[in-house]
Design a protein around this motif. Structure first.
Motif, PDB file in Angstrom:
ATOM      1  N   PHE A 232       0.858  -1.164  -0.007  1.00  0.00           N
ATOM      2  CA  PHE A 232       0.010   0.010   0.065  1.00  0.00           C
ATOM      3  C   PHE A 232       0.927   1.448   0.022  1.00  0.00           C
ATOM      4  N   ILE A 239      -4.812   1.518  -1.795  1.00  0.00           N
ATOM      5  CA  ILE A 239      -5.353   2.056  -0.560  1.00  0.00           C
ATOM      6  C   ILE A 239      -6.841   2.198  -0.857  1.00  0.00           C
ATOM      7  N   GLU A 243     -10.158   0.460   0.658  1.00  0.00           N
ATOM      8  CA  GLU A 243     -11.335   1.077   1.151  1.00  0.00           C
ATOM      9  C   GLU A 243     -12.800   0.813   0.630  1.00  0.00           C
ATOM     10  N   CYS A 258       3.316  -0.992   4.476  1.00  0.00           N
ATOM     11  CA  CYS A 258       3.315   0.410   4.861  1.00  0.00           C
ATOM     12  C   CYS A 258       4.515   1.101   4.608  1.00  0.00           C
ATOM     13  N   LEU A 275      -1.018   6.916   6.060  1.00  0.00           N
ATOM     14  CA  LEU A 275      -1.562   5.436   5.438  1.00  0.00           C
ATOM     15  C   LEU A 275      -1.924   4.492   6.247  1.00  0.00           C
ATOM     16  N   ARG A 278      -5.456   5.227   7.322  1.00  0.00           N
ATOM     17  CA  ARG A 278      -6.623   4.830   6.386  1.00  0.00           C
ATOM     18  C   ARG A 278      -6.800   3.260   6.326  1.00  0.00           C
ATOM     19  N   GLY A 279      -5.565   2.577   6.797  1.00  0.00           N
ATOM     20  CA  GLY A 279      -5.937   1.147   6.840  1.00  0.00           C
ATOM     21  C   GLY A 279      -6.716   0.648   7.858  1.00  0.00           C
TER      22      GLY A 279
END
Length: 319
Positions: A232, A239, A243, A258, A275, A278-279
């Motif tokens: 990602f 990413i 999502e 990451c 990042l 967001r994960g």
């Protein structure tokens, strides 16, 4: 969050230099691969990694397996399929994994860790997947198409999966299938092959697929695996795909790459944290393992350690 690595490291195999080392070498007791494994495990532990790898020092991810599998020949750094693929008569990676576990256990004795922290530590077994191996090889005879070779190779590699499962050293086993994102692989065949590999395996099984996941992520979520590991950091498309489709994981854990492993420098701290957030928002921190995008073979060792430490610091922050 548990932290791990994808596989390879760039530690060089060292020739014997001291008199003692030269004597050991003459007696067949000097093993540069063991020394590299030891150095690699210690590097990962210094950085704070929970589930370590052995560094993959037996060769490239394809040749290190095909050199031992009947039906292949290895020439000019390439694998060639020359006859029907059959199960290897030897355990290919078990010895190195068991040695990595021995080093890990010895190092943990001197580390001041809680019981919970100790419970996270372990070693992962690594197996290159049948689709990636076959698509990286040339078919010279016997097989008219790659799909038949992939299924036979899956049965052959199941021997190695069982050996890793039974050796008592693996926290989990990772199958490396980077070719699944290329569009070159028949996904139905790949899924059948992974089902063959995972049949009867007791430890958790992960599958690492790097590259652009557009068009393949939904299919990967249906594979018979416990952990789906993807990149990602170095891919700005994945990413968003995660999502939009996170619910499709349906109980699977996510290996969340990451760290950009194409970058021979420590990643930007703010970008890595953004990042990871967001994960977490997509799948929940309880469902994530943090790791680099891919192997760290092309990254300088001091930089690799610093990159991993950055990752592990964030794992603790969001744990």
């Amino acid at each position: 969050m548990i932290t791990t690595v994808v596989g390879s490291f760039g530690i060089e195999l060292k020739e014997p230099k001291t008199t003692g080392e030269k004597i050991k070498s003459a007696l067949g007791l000097y093993d540069p691969i063991k020394l590299a494994i030891e150095e690699t495990v210690k590097l990962q532990l210094r950085a704070g990694v929970d589930i370590v790898g052995d560094g993959q020092y037996r060769g490239d991810m394809v040749g290190s397996f095909t050199k031992h599998i009947p039906g292949f020949k290895f020439e000019m750094n390439s694998s060639v399929i020359v006859s029907k693929i059959r199960a290897p008569q030897v355990e290919i990676m078990v010895k190195d994994i068991k040695y990595a576990k021995k080093v890990l256990d010895n190092e943990l004795k001197s580390m001041n860790l809680t019981e919970e922290e100790l419970s996270r530590k372990g070693v992962k077994g690594l197996v290159t997947g049948p689709s990636t191996i076959v698509h990286s090889s040339r078919i010279e005879s016997f097989y008219k198409n790659k799909n038949a070779a992939i299924i036979d190779l899956a049965h052959a590699l199941h021997h190695e999966m069982k050996a890793l499962d039974n050796c008592g050293a693996c926290k989990y086993i990772q199958i490396d299938e980077p070719f699944l994102s290329t569009g070159m692989v028949d996904i139905k065949t790949a899924k059948e092959a992974i089902a063959i590999l995972t049949e009867g395996i007791n430890v958790p099984v992960g599958m690492h697929v790097c590259g652009n996941l557009d068009g393949v992520f939904k299919d990967l979520c249906t594979f018979n695996i416990d952990i789906l590991d993807c990149e990602f950091a170095g891919n700005n498309v994945n990413i968003g795909i995660l999502e939009e489709n996170a619910s499709l994981l349906k109980g699977k854990k996510l290996g969340f790459g990451c760290l950009d492993t194409t970058l021979n420098a420590v990643d930007d701290k703010e970008e890595v944290e953004a990042l990871i957030k967001r994960g977490i928002d997509a799948v929940g921190q309880e469902n994530m393992l943090l790791d680099p995008d891919c192997g760290l073979r092309k990254v300088d060792n001091d930089i690799a350690e610093a990159k991993l430490k950055l990752m592990c610091d964030f794992a603790k922050k969001y744990d």
